[in-house]
Every structure is written in C-alpha cells, then in structure tokens.
Design a protein around this motif. Structure first.
Motif, PDB file in Angstrom:
ATOM      1  N   ALA A 301      -4.524   4.779  18.040  1.00  0.00           N
ATOM      2  CA  ALA A 301      -5.744   4.944  17.258  1.00  0.00           C
ATOM      3  C   ALA A 301      -6.995   4.707  18.091  1.00  0.00           C
ATOM      4  N   GLY A 302      -6.818   4.419  19.363  1.00  0.00           N
ATOM      5  CA  GLY A 302      -7.898   4.048  20.270  1.00  0.00           C
ATOM      6  C   GLY A 302      -7.570   2.708  20.877  1.00  0.00           C
ATOM      7  N   SER A 303      -8.021   2.493  22.112  1.00  0.00           N
ATOM      8  CA  SER A 303      -7.590   1.284  22.826  1.00  0.00           C
ATOM      9  C   SER A 303      -8.129   0.001  22.210  1.00  0.00           C
ATOM     10  N   THR A 374       0.059  13.687  31.318  1.00  0.00           N
ATOM     11  CA  THR A 374      -1.311  13.181  31.243  1.00  0.00           C
ATOM     12  C   THR A 374      -1.312  11.757  30.701  1.00  0.00           C
ATOM     13  N   ILE A 375      -2.221  10.960  31.248  1.00  0.00           N
ATOM     14  CA  ILE A 375      -2.442   9.597  30.766  1.00  0.00           C
ATOM     15  C   ILE A 375      -3.945   9.441  30.619  1.00  0.00           C
ATOM     16  N   LYS A 376      -4.394   9.198  29.375  1.00  0.00           N
ATOM     17  CA  LYS A 376      -5.830   9.282  29.094  1.00  0.00           C
ATOM     18  C   LYS A 376      -6.224   8.209  28.078  1.00  0.00           C
ATOM     19  N   GLY A 377      -7.353   7.549  28.353  1.00  0.00           N
ATOM     20  CA  GLY A 377      -7.935   6.663  27.366  1.00  0.00           C
ATOM     21  C   GLY A 377      -7.144   5.400  27.092  1.00  0.00           C
ATOM     22  N   ASN A 401      -9.282   6.081  31.908  1.00  0.00           N
ATOM     23  CA  ASN A 401      -8.645   4.822  31.553  1.00  0.00           C
ATOM     24  C   ASN A 401      -9.456   3.650  32.087  1.00  0.00           C
ATOM     25  N   ILE A 402      -9.250   2.472  31.494  1.00  0.00           N
ATOM     26  CA  ILE A 402      -9.835   1.223  31.979  1.00  0.00           C
ATOM     27  C   ILE A 402      -8.685   0.313  32.381  1.00  0.00           C
ATOM     28  N   ILE A 403      -8.704  -0.135  33.632  1.00  0.00           N
ATOM     29  CA  ILE A 403      -7.604  -0.934  34.188  1.00  0.00           C
ATOM     30  C   ILE A 403      -8.226  -2.180  34.790  1.00  0.00           C
ATOM     31  N   VAL A 404      -7.911  -3.339  34.238  1.00  0.00           N
ATOM     32  CA  VAL A 404      -8.585  -4.570  34.647  1.00  0.00           C
ATOM     33  C   VAL A 404      -7.570  -5.702  34.807  1.00  0.00           C
ATOM     34  N   ASP A 405      -8.001  -6.714  35.570  1.00  0.00           N
ATOM     35  CA  ASP A 405      -7.296  -7.995  35.661  1.00  0.00           C
ATOM     36  C   ASP A 405      -5.825  -7.811  36.025  1.00  0.00           C
ATOM     37  N   THR A 418       2.475  14.753  44.207  1.00  0.00           N
ATOM     38  CA  THR A 418       1.801  15.966  44.667  1.00  0.00           C
ATOM     39  C   THR A 418       0.947  16.578  43.557  1.00  0.00           C
ATOM     40  N   ASN A 419      -0.141  17.214  43.991  1.00  0.00           N
ATOM     41  CA  ASN A 419      -0.991  18.030  43.116  1.00  0.00           C
ATOM     42  C   ASN A 419      -1.412  17.275  41.857  1.00  0.00           C
ATOM     43  N   SER A 420      -1.816  16.031  42.031  1.00  0.00           N
ATOM     44  CA  SER A 420      -2.161  15.171  40.900  1.00  0.00           C
ATOM     45  C   SER A 420      -3.601  14.690  41.008  1.00  0.00           C
ATOM     46  N   VAL A 421      -4.178  14.337  39.863  1.00  0.00           N
ATOM     47  CA  VAL A 421      -5.590  13.985  39.777  1.00  0.00           C
ATOM     48  C   VAL A 421      -5.741  12.636  39.086  1.00  0.00           C
ATOM     49  N   VAL A 422      -6.558  11.772  39.684  1.00  0.00           N
ATOM     50  CA  VAL A 422      -6.956  10.501  39.079  1.00  0.00           C
ATOM     51  C   VAL A 422      -8.468  10.545  38.985  1.00  0.00           C
ATOM     52  N   ALA A 423      -9.008  10.635  37.761  1.00  0.00           N
ATOM     53  CA  ALA A 423     -10.442  10.900  37.611  1.00  0.00           C
ATOM     54  C   ALA A 423     -11.021  10.140  36.426  1.00  0.00           C
ATOM     55  N   GLY A 424     -12.240   9.647  36.613  1.00  0.00           N
ATOM     56  CA  GLY A 424     -12.981   9.048  35.518  1.00  0.00           C
ATOM     57  C   GLY A 424     -12.472   7.702  35.066  1.00  0.00           C
ATOM     58  N   ASN A 425     -11.708   7.018  35.907  1.00  0.00           N
ATOM     59  CA  ASN A 425     -11.148   5.724  35.535  1.00  0.00           C
ATOM     60  C   ASN A 425     -12.053   4.588  35.989  1.00  0.00           C
ATOM     61  N   PHE A 426     -12.079   3.513  35.192  1.00  0.00           N
ATOM     62  CA  PHE A 426     -12.870   2.328  35.511  1.00  0.00           C
ATOM     63  C   PHE A 426     -11.914   1.184  35.815  1.00  0.00           C
TER      64      PHE A 426
END
Length: 669
Positions: A301-303, A374-377, A401-405, A418-426
């Motif tokens: 439902a959202g993080s 895909t892994i998002k949000g 995504n947000i990845i902390v601590d 291969t051929n993978s993207v990691v973008a817009g993560n904090f």
C-alpha cells in the motif's frame, strides 16, 4: 619510501545555511523556513544530480535550538564526522531543536544518535515531537542497530580487545601481537556507525511555516541525543489493489503478532495460478525468513503503510552457503537453479533485525537472482545489505527505493549481472559501499547506476566498480564518505575480473569526499582508481563530474606498495570536470601509467595541483606517471595553475604528507 605517514588532521567548514548557535547559552531563531538542503548543500549546486525524492531535507545545525552544534569534523570515530554535512545538534535532557517547515508535510524522518549501553547492545530513549507546541507524539529512539567497534568485521562489544592483534594498526603504527611491550589500546576501540533514523506520520497535514520541535525530555535515560537532520513530506493515501490475491484472505496478520510468511507464500502460489498480483494492505507483517519469489508481482500500500518486519533467527546448523542466521527478505532463486524471472516488487518496507556484521549470512532485504524484473518504491533498513544480487542474471531495474541504516552495502551486483539499471534511489548510512558492482568470477556487463543519492557511508565508498565491461555511473550525488574509501571508485581488487570495454563516470557530483585512509595514512581522491590485483588499462572516461569540497585530493591514481612495480593505470580520460575546493591537490598519482585531462577547471586548491609520486622509483627522467594536457585546464590555488606547464608531463612533485588547507564551502561556479 613508506606511505604510512600520518597526515595532519583536517577540520573543514561546511556551507553555512541559516543561523546556528555556538553554545548552549541561548536559543536562536532562524528565518522562515529553515534552510532546505541536499546533502547539506544549497540545492542549486547539485541540480539535476542524485535521486528525485518526495521529501525535503533540513539540517539540524540550521534550525533553531537551545542545544549545541557539534562539528564540523572529518575525523573518523566522531559523531559530527558521521553526520550529514559533518555537523549536527547535541541535546541534553530538556533541550530541543525546532525546524520550520518549508512546505506542507504530514510525515517526518528524523536521523539521530543516542549512546550505546555501557556493555554494548544499545539503549532505547524517548524523543518528543510537537508541532506548533501541540499534537505531542513520542518517538522511541534506539541505538540497538548502531555502535560498532574494533577491527573488521567489527563487534558490538565496546570492551572487547583487538579482534586481530596480528594486524598492523595505525594507532600504534605497529603489529600489537609482535610488539614488546604490548601497546595499550584505548577502549572502546574505533567506535563507528552511530546513527539511525525513524519515520513518523504526524496524523494531519501541516502547512509551510509550521514549527516541528524535537525535544529530549527531561526524564530521558539518554545522557545526550544528537539530531542530524529532519526530512519532511506529504505521504499520500494508501495504494489499494482490489483485484489481487490479498494476503489477508490467506491468513496474514497485519498486527505483526503472528508469523505471516506462510500466508504470504499461499497468496503468491494462488496469484501465480490465477494470473493475479499479490497485494499487501496496510499493516505490519512478521516474516522471519526468506520469501522466494519467481514470476510474481507483489504490491504494498506504500512503504509508509505496509511493513514487512522480521527478527534475525539463528540456524541450528550452518546453511550450505555458510549462513548462520536467516531473516526477513525477498529472494530470487539461486542462479545455479536457473534464477527467477518476471519478479516485480513495489510499495512496501522491509525492516530487518541485523545488529552485527557476519559476511556469510544471507540476511539481506532482497537477494538471489532476478532477471527481467523490477524493484520500485521500497524502504529497506536494518538488514545486512539492502539488495545483494548473485548473477548470472539480466535486465533488472531497481528504481526509486530508499535504503538506509545497513550493516554493509545498500546494493551490490555480485558477478554476472548484465544490462541492468539502478536509478533514482536514495541511500544513507551504509556500513560498506553504497552502490557496488563486484565482478567476482563473472563480469558485470552493460549496467547503469544513474541519478542515485548516496550519503554518509561509514566505511568504503559511495559508489564502487570492481572490474567488468561497459558499465556507466552517471548523474549521481555522493556525500560524506568517512573511511577506507571515498566518493567514486574503480578498483582492480577483491579478485574481480579485469576491466574491459569502457567504464564511464559521467555527470556525477561528490561533496566532502576525498577521505583519509586510516591504513595507508594518506588522503584519497574524491574519485580514485586502485590497481591492486592487476593493471587497469581499459577505456575509462570521466566526463562532467563535479568534485566539491574534497577533504584531500579530488582525483587519485594509486597502487599498493607491494605491487607498485608490477601494475599500472593507463587510459583514463578526464574531460569537462569542475573541482571546487581541495584540502591538498587536484591529482595525486601514486602509480605508474598516465591519464589525460581536458577542460578540467579548479579553484581553491590547497596544495600543488599535481602531487606526482609515480611508482616511487624517482628516475632522473621524471615520474613513471604522465599527465597529458589536452587543453582548457584552468584555475588552481595559491601555488598557481593546477596543471602548470612546469608539472607536465611527469615532473616529480611527490609529497607524502602535503599540508592540508581546508577550502571554503562550495559556491555557484
């Protein structure tokens, strides 16, 4: 010539945005609102770089407080050094810090530190939150996931003796076990990883100009509470998926009291048979082991609303992969078993219970092999590594995504991705590389790390590439790396496959990088290249990067002393670079080989522009490292142009410990 020579400690001044109080004598007031920053900088300095996040950041040192601003400090094992911007606010019981909201918000995140228990293991302590003097809520802060000590792989025990007395340590510049009389080692030895963070929904939406006050109550059991920053945002309504395999229908417990792993697995099996998505509605779901995912879509439902939370569980016997614990995580199948495909995860939190670093443990938030996925949000915290992928695997997108601590990395592509993207993560507060590609056994090929933000890694690098082919690191923002690494890194090390094809660093910004290496006792570059296992000789293009407020060097090329006559670094091309402030040089060369420079502009350079040691042979023909000037290299510091003609192509200018001149804070170019 030994490289184990101590550099003078450096304390550099961060950008001042707003009024701060120098001591506890009186509270001060800031303009409305409290300054908004990104990585403790004016956002205009990093426009278009890093993650586009839903929250705004406000540093505590810019807020009103009757506490004490600590820092700036860049020396390891100190509270301000691990803070964003190298400053924070320290509160004693009864003191407060108050942020004026810059825009509407109904949710906040507080980054903080409280003391460890005397014998380790952490404490809990309250923090009162009020808005405009009312709506009091209490956060329960904890240091149970912080405070590591000692040598790698660290311990939670502040009273422990050296884990490796047969290792050389900088504190005595000796091998303690081979030294007589044995040196006295101060305990706790090398405290680190001090910070944690908590999220809080405020219960209603407040407007710009409202004041959020954080107070360490008079009855708190914490001798002090350090507040680093406040993030604030408007969290929307929960996401609802009506036509789906709702885990509640399969027995999942949204209160977190019962284990929901079997129910989630039943929902996954039903969804696959029925060609449905799996839906995790708002709630806290207890999961204490891996959920294996393949050909399935799982939506929360959202993080802020859906939280998958687990305990770390000791295994009765070690697993075949060496794990001695398991814990909450979503894992693809092993690559050896064909891996997983068509996995889509979004909109939930994974919250682990990892309090120590055991490298053999598979206690990561996401793991295994996932192709065409895909892994998002997601929001991932308190796991060992946020996302650790063991290839071969292809076509993965990890976004927003947000990845902390974390105890170790935020994300690692480990061999054959291969051929993978990691973008817009904090990413904030990792215990190892923020983002890494490690080409162990199989090369990582054709991957992109783009527009991510990596802040305050307490160990290693913001972004690191270890071998591989045709990979790109672009438009990222990396801030405040602390020790045994720096901002951006390419290393021939850890048994990685060689670099081949091209490697591109394009349009990245580092700030307050260029860390001090505690083993070598020299300053690293904000971007650094390291030839340890073999030479680096592929096509490496560094274009459009900005290196701001580098503690030591902006750029470094280095080899290990024992292989300095064996390996070289060649073929690195720097173009259209801005260097705004270095404690020492623009370039430190401690290897044989060479690099080219074109349109590299520098200012506020603290020492000679090129510190050229080569491979320390000091032949009469000049350094073994050559600098090719392709034109347009302008600016410098008090010693003159950074790339002055007298230094080119290979004048020996070697200084093992150049004096450090703290630069002014970055400003518009």
């Amino acid at each position: 010539m030994s490289r184990r020579v101590a550099l003078a400690a450096v304390t550099a001044t961060a950008v001042g945005l707003g009024l701060v109080v120098a001591g506890p004598a009186a509270a001060h007031q800031t303009a409305t609102p409290t300054a908004v920053t990104r990585a403790a900088l004016d956002p205009s300095l990093v426009a278009g770089r890093g993650a586009n996040v839903p929250f705004v950041e406000q540093e505590a040192e810019n807020a009103a407080t009757n506490g004490v601003v600590i820092g700036p400090d860049r020396n390891a094992y100190t509270l301000p050094a691990e803070a964003s911007g190298r400053k924070a606010v320290k509160l004693t019981p009864g003191q407060w810090v108050e942020f004026t909201l810059p825009k509407a918000a109904n949710a906040i995140t507080v980054r903080y530190s409280v003391p460890d228990a005397p014998n380790g293991g952490g404490i809990t302590a309250p923090l009162n939150v009020t808005v405009n003097g009312g709506n009091k809520k209490t956060l329960t802060l904890t240091s149970q996931f912080a405070w590591l000590y000692n040598q790698y792989p660290f311990t939670n025990d502040p009273n422990a003796g050296l884990l490796h007395p047969d290792w050389w340590i900088t504190e005595c510049q000796c091998v303690p076990a081979a030294t007589s009389p044995a040196p006295e080692i101060t305990k706790p030895f090398r405290p680190m990883h001090f910070y944690d963070e908590q999220r809080l929904l405020l219960g209603r939406t407040y407007k710009a100009g409202d004041k959020v006050r954080l107070t360490a109550p008079a009855n708190t059991n914490a001798a002090w509470t350090v507040i680093d920053l406040l993030d604030s945002e408007v969290v929307g309504a929960p996401h609802v998926r009506v036509l789906a395999a709702n885990v509640l229908l399969f027995g999942a417990d949204p209160t977190g009291r019962r284990d929901s792993a079997p129910a989630i697995e039943k929902a996954i099996a039903f969804a696959k048979r029925s060609n449905l998505k799996v839906y995790l509605p708002p709630g806290v779901y207890q999961v204490n082991r891996h959920i294996i995912v393949d050909d399935v879509t799982i939506e929360g439902a959202g993080s802020w609303y859906t939280i998958i939370k687990g305990k770390e569980v000791a295994l009765p016997t070690p697993a075949p992969d060496g794990s001695v614990h398991t814990g909450v995580g979503f894992y693809g199948r092993d690559a050896a078993d064909g891996g997983s495909r068509n996995v889509h995860l979004s909109g939930f939190t994974i919250e682990g219970d990892v309090r120590e670093r055991i490298d053999t443990d598979q206690v990561n938030g996401i793991g295994g092999a996932m192709s065409d996925s895909t892994i998002k949000g997601l929001y991932i915290r308190h796991t060992k590594v946020g996302l650790w992928f063991d290839g071969p695997m292809n076509n993965l997108k990890v976004t927003d995504n947000i990845i902390v601590d974390q105890m170790a990395d935020a994300l690692n592509f480990h061999g054959g991705v291969t051929n993978s993207v990691v973008a817009g993560n904090f990413i904030r507060n990792t215990g190892d590389d923020g983002l890494a590609m490690w080409s162990e056994k199989n090369p990582n090929v054709g991957n992109v790390f783009d527009r991510n933000t990596v802040q305050t890694p307490t160990l290693a690098n913001g972004i690191a590439i270890y071998g591989g082919k045709d990979n790109v690191v672009s438009n990222n923002l990396v801030a405040d790396p602390l020790r045994e690494g720096s901002g951006l890194h390419a290393g021939s090390r850890f048994g990685a496959e060689p670099f081949t094809g091209t490697l591109k660093f394009t349009g990245n910004t580092t700030v307050r990088a260029g860390a001090f290496d505690l083993n070598w006792r020299i300053g690293l570059g904000s971007i650094w290249f390291y030839a340890l296992d073999r030479s680096i000789e592929n096509d490496i293009q560094v274009t459009g990067d900005h290196y701001l407020d580098s503690t030591y060097n902006a750029i470094m090329m280095v080899s290990e002393w024992g292989v300095k006559d064996l390996y070289s670094i060649t073929g690195v091309k720097f173009k259209d670079i801005r260097v705004d402030g270095t404690g020492t040089s623009v370039l430190s060369a401690r290897v044989k080989g060479g690099a080219s420079f074109e349109n590299v502009d520098a200012r506020n350079v603290g020492a000679v522009g090129i510190n050229n040691c080569g491979s320390f042979g000091f032949p009469p023909t000049g350094s073994e490292f050559s600098v090719t000037d392709l034109g347009g290299n302008d600016g410098g510091g008090t010693t003159g142009p950074w790339a002055g003609s007298w230094q080119l192509p290979n004048t020996i200018t070697c200084d093992d410990r150049p004096p450090v001149v703290a630069p002014p804070g970055p400003s518009p170019w």
